[in-house]
Scaffold this active site. Structure first.
Site, mmCIF file in Angstrom:
data_model
loop_
_atom_site.group_PDB
_atom_site.id
_atom_site.type_symbol
_atom_site.label_atom_id
_atom_site.label_comp_id
_atom_site.label_asym_id
_atom_site.label_seq_id
_atom_site.Cartn_x
_atom_site.Cartn_y
_atom_site.Cartn_z
ATOM 1 N N HIS A 374 2.519 -7.603 0.444
ATOM 2 C CA HIS A 374 2.371 -6.267 -0.145
ATOM 3 C C HIS A 374 1.140 -5.517 0.321
ATOM 4 O O HIS A 374 0.848 -4.439 -0.197
ATOM 5 C CB HIS A 374 2.310 -6.350 -1.667
ATOM 6 C CG HIS A 374 3.566 -6.813 -2.323
ATOM 7 N ND1 HIS A 374 4.533 -5.952 -2.764
ATOM 8 C CD2 HIS A 374 4.012 -8.062 -2.610
ATOM 9 C CE1 HIS A 374 5.524 -6.645 -3.313
ATOM 10 N NE2 HIS A 374 5.240 -7.927 -3.217
ATOM 11 N N LYS A 567 -2.251 6.621 -10.317
ATOM 12 C CA LYS A 567 -2.111 5.289 -9.709
ATOM 13 C C LYS A 567 -3.433 4.584 -9.908
ATOM 14 O O LYS A 567 -4.408 5.206 -10.348
ATOM 15 C CB LYS A 567 -1.763 5.391 -8.214
ATOM 16 C CG LYS A 567 -2.650 6.336 -7.397
ATOM 17 C CD LYS A 567 -2.183 6.446 -5.948
ATOM 18 C CE LYS A 567 -1.165 7.532 -5.741
ATOM 19 N NZ LYS A 567 0.035 7.082 -5.036
ATOM 20 N N ARG A 568 -3.503 3.272 -9.602
ATOM 21 C CA ARG A 568 -4.785 2.588 -9.701
ATOM 22 C C ARG A 568 -5.831 3.324 -8.872
ATOM 23 O O ARG A 568 -5.522 3.884 -7.819
ATOM 24 C CB ARG A 568 -4.650 1.138 -9.222
ATOM 25 C CG ARG A 568 -3.877 0.272 -10.184
ATOM 26 C CD ARG A 568 -4.592 0.158 -11.529
ATOM 27 N NE ARG A 568 -5.814 -0.596 -11.385
ATOM 28 C CZ ARG A 568 -5.973 -1.852 -11.809
ATOM 29 N NH1 ARG A 568 -4.990 -2.482 -12.437
ATOM 30 N NH2 ARG A 568 -7.120 -2.480 -11.626
ATOM 31 N N LYS A 573 -6.834 4.691 -1.720
ATOM 32 C CA LYS A 573 -5.862 5.674 -2.225
ATOM 33 C C LYS A 573 -6.458 7.078 -2.263
ATOM 34 O O LYS A 573 -5.757 8.062 -2.470
ATOM 35 C CB LYS A 573 -5.365 5.256 -3.611
ATOM 36 C CG LYS A 573 -4.582 3.943 -3.630
ATOM 37 C CD LYS A 573 -4.156 3.562 -5.051
ATOM 38 C CE LYS A 573 -3.600 2.155 -5.151
ATOM 39 N NZ LYS A 573 -2.185 2.028 -4.709
ATOM 40 N N THR A 678 5.363 3.370 -4.650
ATOM 41 C CA THR A 678 6.662 3.518 -5.307
ATOM 42 C C THR A 678 6.676 4.736 -6.223
ATOM 43 O O THR A 678 7.737 5.279 -6.513
ATOM 44 C CB THR A 678 7.022 2.249 -6.106
ATOM 45 O OG1 THR A 678 5.848 1.797 -6.782
ATOM 46 C CG2 THR A 678 7.515 1.149 -5.191
ATOM 47 N N LYS A 682 9.420 7.958 -7.348
ATOM 48 C CA LYS A 682 9.697 8.401 -8.716
ATOM 49 C C LYS A 682 9.504 9.907 -8.852
ATOM 50 O O LYS A 682 10.330 10.600 -9.477
ATOM 51 C CB LYS A 682 8.786 7.660 -9.714
ATOM 52 C CG LYS A 682 9.062 6.170 -9.780
ATOM 53 C CD LYS A 682 7.970 5.382 -10.512
ATOM 54 C CE LYS A 682 8.124 3.887 -10.203
ATOM 55 N NZ LYS A 682 6.943 3.101 -10.589
HETATM 56 C C1 GPK Z 1 -0.230 -4.569 -3.279
HETATM 57 F F1 GPK Z 1 -1.530 -6.331 -2.516
HETATM 58 C C2 GPK Z 1 -1.117 -5.572 -3.506
HETATM 59 C C3 GPK Z 1 -1.626 -5.791 -4.809
HETATM 60 O O1 GPK Z 1 -2.465 -6.665 -5.035
HETATM 61 N N1 GPK Z 1 -1.179 -4.998 -5.809
HETATM 62 C C4 GPK Z 1 -0.274 -4.009 -5.588
HETATM 63 O O2 GPK Z 1 0.132 -3.320 -6.538
HETATM 64 C C5 GPK Z 1 1.170 -2.705 -4.097
HETATM 65 N N2 GPK Z 1 0.193 -3.794 -4.308
HETATM 66 C C6 GPK Z 1 0.918 -1.880 -2.844
HETATM 67 O O3 GPK Z 1 -0.416 -1.424 -2.857
HETATM 68 C C7 GPK Z 1 1.888 -0.716 -2.832
HETATM 69 O O4 GPK Z 1 1.741 0.032 -1.657
HETATM 70 C C8 GPK Z 1 3.323 -1.236 -2.943
HETATM 71 O O5 GPK Z 1 4.209 -0.170 -3.119
HETATM 72 C C9 GPK Z 1 3.457 -2.177 -4.131
HETATM 73 O O6 GPK Z 1 2.486 -3.209 -4.071
HETATM 74 C C10 GPK Z 1 4.817 -2.814 -4.209
HETATM 75 O O7 GPK Z 1 5.174 -3.387 -2.989
#
Ligand code: GPK
Length: 838
Positions: A374, A567-568, A573, A678, A682
């Site tokens: 991810h 978002k976080r 970001k 994601t 939405k």
């Molecule tokens: C990826 F590595 C990580 C993590 O520790 N936490 C997290 O939420 C996210 N992510 C990505 O940052 C997003 O770009 C992605 O859409 C999401 O995972 C789902 O795949």
């Protein structure tokens, strides 16, 4: 022990089988019964909380009947199951979703009205199940919804944290963390006190020859903790299939609470033992895209993985099949590297406990696992220190060393002349101390590795995992672009839009086949339709404006352009770039004449998101947003032209209010850093446009909806490295507009400039790693294009309709079908027609 009822007595069981309710009257009867008997209250003592509890209990009775039958059907069919291992499941609220999915919402709505309650008020009583940080955890929740809806036999396995992600309060503009104790009353979980697994830590490994002369390895001593199962039913939409999410809770092993110690007066140490055990599942680590290498986190990982594998293996052994058939029955998906120890644990079970040979075992293991990556951010890639690991899981370390040895031997045979390659791909990093690279272990132990959007999947193949593509071949690496469930993110969050779409596309079928949205394309120029469409957006903005008023006290104009970034909070970001852009807008407004101001499109800049408690820079960004808000929102020159809002405690249930209310949302990560995103999906699905960089799923969204319907800006991923290099070795020329923003900050316009020094100097003095200055001009210009475009409301509305009509691809149903076909090799198990709705 066999505990099934003998044949002659089964008639009685069938006669009295639990049925739950099938109509409004029965629903009301069940609610009243639960109020009076389960909750021991009455109509003279029934507030909304009690009504929520009773309604949920009535719903769950129905759910649990479906759940039982689904599990029986799956056991009987004896086919392959998917096990989705995730340390995070960001579920949000369950009641509304349960009502929708089992098709009981109208009944519940009318029934509750008869009993004196509005369904919306009852729904909003529920506490979010917030067992996740952000996108990764929410993705797991969408996947569970889709797997159940597609009738795929699947279980989620996770941890039952006593505390989910912290609640965020804003005090004097600063984030304050408050614990999220959410289990006071949770009608959606079923404790399975009979499903308990002993999990072992620490201790010693012994190797000896048994009587047959075979080498035997044992691991004993150390600490034992119990894992207790808690099951949460996961209903599919418009199907009776109800899957299971099993969450493990830790408690002291029997005997661990030492009565001898207790009776002899040594209360403290007997209580301490118990608390130590319970600590394992006590709290979710609040970091997003960051690895901290803490021992308790490793304990959580092994505890959860070992309990889950014990469960999976036990289920397999009941079928009395040969071990070679394991991967025909079991597919395990690793949601990031957090559950990578499952690879080692299965190998350990097969060789140490079941007596298989290494090669036979390893072939089963690699056929069983798939690994989803991810992120490419280096600080997020998990590594465990060898000494720490050795102490906690000595036998597992030996197995990892063996896995690595065999792996490196094959690499050496294949690439005999490349000595440095071995060091580069070794699962063990030769640092001080040595570290275990979990992503490498996950790759070596899986048959498929996937990224979560096209660009991201390409990037992992050409950068961080490049060597592994050469070693295993390109077929082991694939892409599965993320998706979102349209049930929660369209129908539940935006009921009026869903209703309008249903009225034009022939019902709610689009919730099961999102490509049906295509049919909306013919309404892009339909006056009547566009008017309704625009009214719904306006109503959603009014709803958000009310939320803003009650939570912040600030009045915002629902006719203004709502610009949202939720978002976080993370430097990659780039919320800092957004707020610098807001400051730029503020300075521009201040410098205008009243005449010029009249031509400007009013805007509300809305932010929301949590900062990890230890992430100081992210907290500084939150502070700056709030400081800018307090200056701008009280400036008479500005009035409605600009408002700046920080929404406290962004979570799933708040997202359901926020997402439908955007005109523009921001997805502006440095190119190449956001794996997918994601929320971008939405927002577009709810009739908002987006401003974004060429990153993650933004690229595929553009391809689907067309480049006229998205505001893209900024440098491309392929240029990022060179730009960073230039910052390091050349003069970094600050963008002139950004320089003015910094001047304003330094002039204490937003309070003490010292508070924001680190934010500014990260860009001015420390290499601007996230390219804020490089992208700033392009960002400001593109925001000006947004202002212009928004003035033509007619055209704007057409763009949003067209975009929604082309979003079918981003359903998590499409995404799960891809996993099922290309990674899991698993088929749906569709219930018999007579089983439906009965
Ligand atoms: C990826 F590595 C990580 C993590 O520790 N936490 C997290 O939420 C996210 N992510 C990505 O940052 C997003 O770009 C992605 O859409 C999401 O995972 C789902 O795949």
């Amino acid at each position: 022990v066999e505990a099934s009822i003998p044949e002659p007595q089964r008639e009685a069981w069938k006669k009295f089988q639990a049925k739950g309710f099938t109509n409004k009257e029965e629903f009301e009867r069940e609610v009243v019964r639960h109020v009076e008997t389960t909750l021991a209250r009455s109509m003279f003592n029934c507030d909304e909380t009690a009504a929520y509890a009773a309604a949920s209990l009535a719903l769950r009775d129905r759910l649990i009947t479906q759940w039982n039958r689904t599990q029986q059907r799956q056991t009987f069919a004896d086919g392959k199951r998917v096990y989705y291992l995730s340390l995070e499941f960001l579920m949000g609220r369950a009641l509304d979703n349960a009502m929708l999915n089992i098709g009981a919402k109208d009944i519940a709505k009318d029934g509750l009205a008869d009993l004196g309650f509005r369904i919306e008020d009852i729904i909003s009583q529920e506490h979010d199940a917030a067992l996740g940080n952000g996108g990764l955890g929410r993705l797991a929740a969408c996947f569970l919804d889709s797997m159940a809806s597609l009738n795929i036999p699947a279980w989620g396995y996770g941890l039952r944290y006593r505390y989910g992600i912290f609640k965020q309060e804003i005090v004097d503009g600063y984030q304050v963390e408050v614990p999220d104790y959410w289990l006071d009353f949770n009608p959606w979980e079923f404790p399975r006190h009979d499903i308990v697994v002993d999990i072992q830590f620490y201790g010693n490994v012994r190797k000896y020859q048994n009587e047959q002369g075979k080498n035997v390895i044992t691991w004993d001593g150390g600490e034992v903790v119990q894992a207790v199962a808690y099951d949460v039913p996961i209903p599919g939409y418009d199907t009776v299939s109800t899957n299971n999410m099993r969450l493990w809770s830790s408690k002291a092993a029997s005997g661990e609470f030492d009565f001898q110690k207790f009776n002899s007066g040594d209360y403290e140490s007997s209580v301490a033992d118990q608390q130590r055990a319970e600590t394992i599942s006590a709290v979710l680590y609040p970091n997003d895209n960051l690895d901290r290498g803490k021992e308790l986190r490793l304990k959580q990982q092994y505890f959860w993985v070992a309990a889950s594998l014990y469960d999976i293996v036990r289920r397999f052994k009941k079928s009395k099949r040969a071990w070679v058939e394991f991967s025909d029955q079991v597919a395990i998906q690793l949601n990031d590297t957090h559950p990578t120890l499952a690879i080692v644990e299965l190998q350990r079970i097969l060789i140490d406990l079941e007596g298989l040979e290494w090669d036979e075992a390893w072939s089963i293991v690699t056929k069983t696992f798939g690994y989803t990556n991810h992120t490419v951010l280096p600080e997020a890639l998990e590594k465990w220190s060898v000494p720490l690991f050795q102490n906690l899981l000595p036998r597992h370390l030996q197995i990892i060393y063996d896995i690595n040895l065999y792996f490196l031997q094959t690499v050496e045979r294949k690439f005999p002349k490349e000595r440095e390659l071995l060091g580069r791909v070794s699962i063990i990093e030769e640092s001080q101390p040595k570290m275990i690279r979990m992503a490498y272990l996950a790759i070596v132990g899986s048959h498929k590795v996937n990224g979560v959007a096209e660009l991201h999947s390409d990037l992992i193949k050409t950068t961080i995992f490049k060597d592994f593509v050469r070693i295993f071949g390109p077929d082991n690496f694939t892409n599965v672009t993320n998706g979102i469930t349209p049930r929660r993110w369209l129908h539940q969050a935006n009921p009026r839009l869903s209703e309008l779409i249903a009225s034009k596309t022939g019902g709610l079928d689009f919730l099961k086949d999102l490509n049906i949205l295509n049919e909306l394309e013919k309404f892009v120029d339909d006056k009547e339709f566009k008017k309704e469409w625009a009214e719904i957006k306006y109503a959603n903005k009014v709803r958000l404006a009310k939320h803003i008023k009650t939570t912040t006290g600030v009045t915002v104009n629902p006719s203004a352009l709502f610009d949202i970034q939720v978002k976080r909070i993370h430097e990659y970001k780039r919320q800092q770039m957004n707020i610098f852009g807001v400051i730029h807008r503020y300075l521009t407004i201040k410098a205008m004449t009243p005449e010029e101001r009249k031509k400007l499109a009013p805007r509300v800049s809305i932010f929301g998101g949590k900062a990890a408690p230890g992430y100081w820079m992210a907290k500084t960004i939150i502070h700056l947003i709030n400081q800018v808000g307090s200056v701008v929102n009280n400036d008479k020159d500005v009035g409605d032209l600009l408002k700046v809002i920080f929404l406290e405690d962004y979570n799933v249930s708040k997202a359901e209010i926020i997402v439908p209310a955007s005109d523009i949302s921001e997805h502006i990560s440095t190119a190449g850093t956001e794996a997918s995103g994601t929320s971008n999906m939405k927002f577009v699905l709810n009739g908002g446009l987006i401003i974004g960089t060429c990153d993650g799923a933004n690229i595929e969204i553009t391809r689907e909806i067309g480049e006229n319907n998205i505001f893209l800006f900024g440098n491309l991923a392929e240029d990022v490295e060179d730009l960073r290099h230039a910052h390091t070795y050349g003069a970094h020329n600050l963008d002139p507009d950004l320089a003015k923003v910094f001047d304003a900050i330094k002039a204490n316009t937003f309070g003490d400039a010292g508070s924001f020094g680190a934010l500014v100097s990260a860009i001015e003095d420390h290499g601007d790693y996230y390219l804020v200055s490089d992208d700033f001009h392009s960002y400001i210009q593109t925001q000006a294009l947004v202002d212009e475009a928004y003035k033509d409301q007619d055209e704007w509305v057409s763009k949003t309709i067209l975009s929604v009509s082309r979003m079918g691809f981003f359903s998590s149903d499409r995404c799960i079908n891809e996993y099922a076909e290309t990674i899991w090799n698993v088929e749906p198990l569709v219930p018999e027609p007579q089983e439906r709705n009965g």
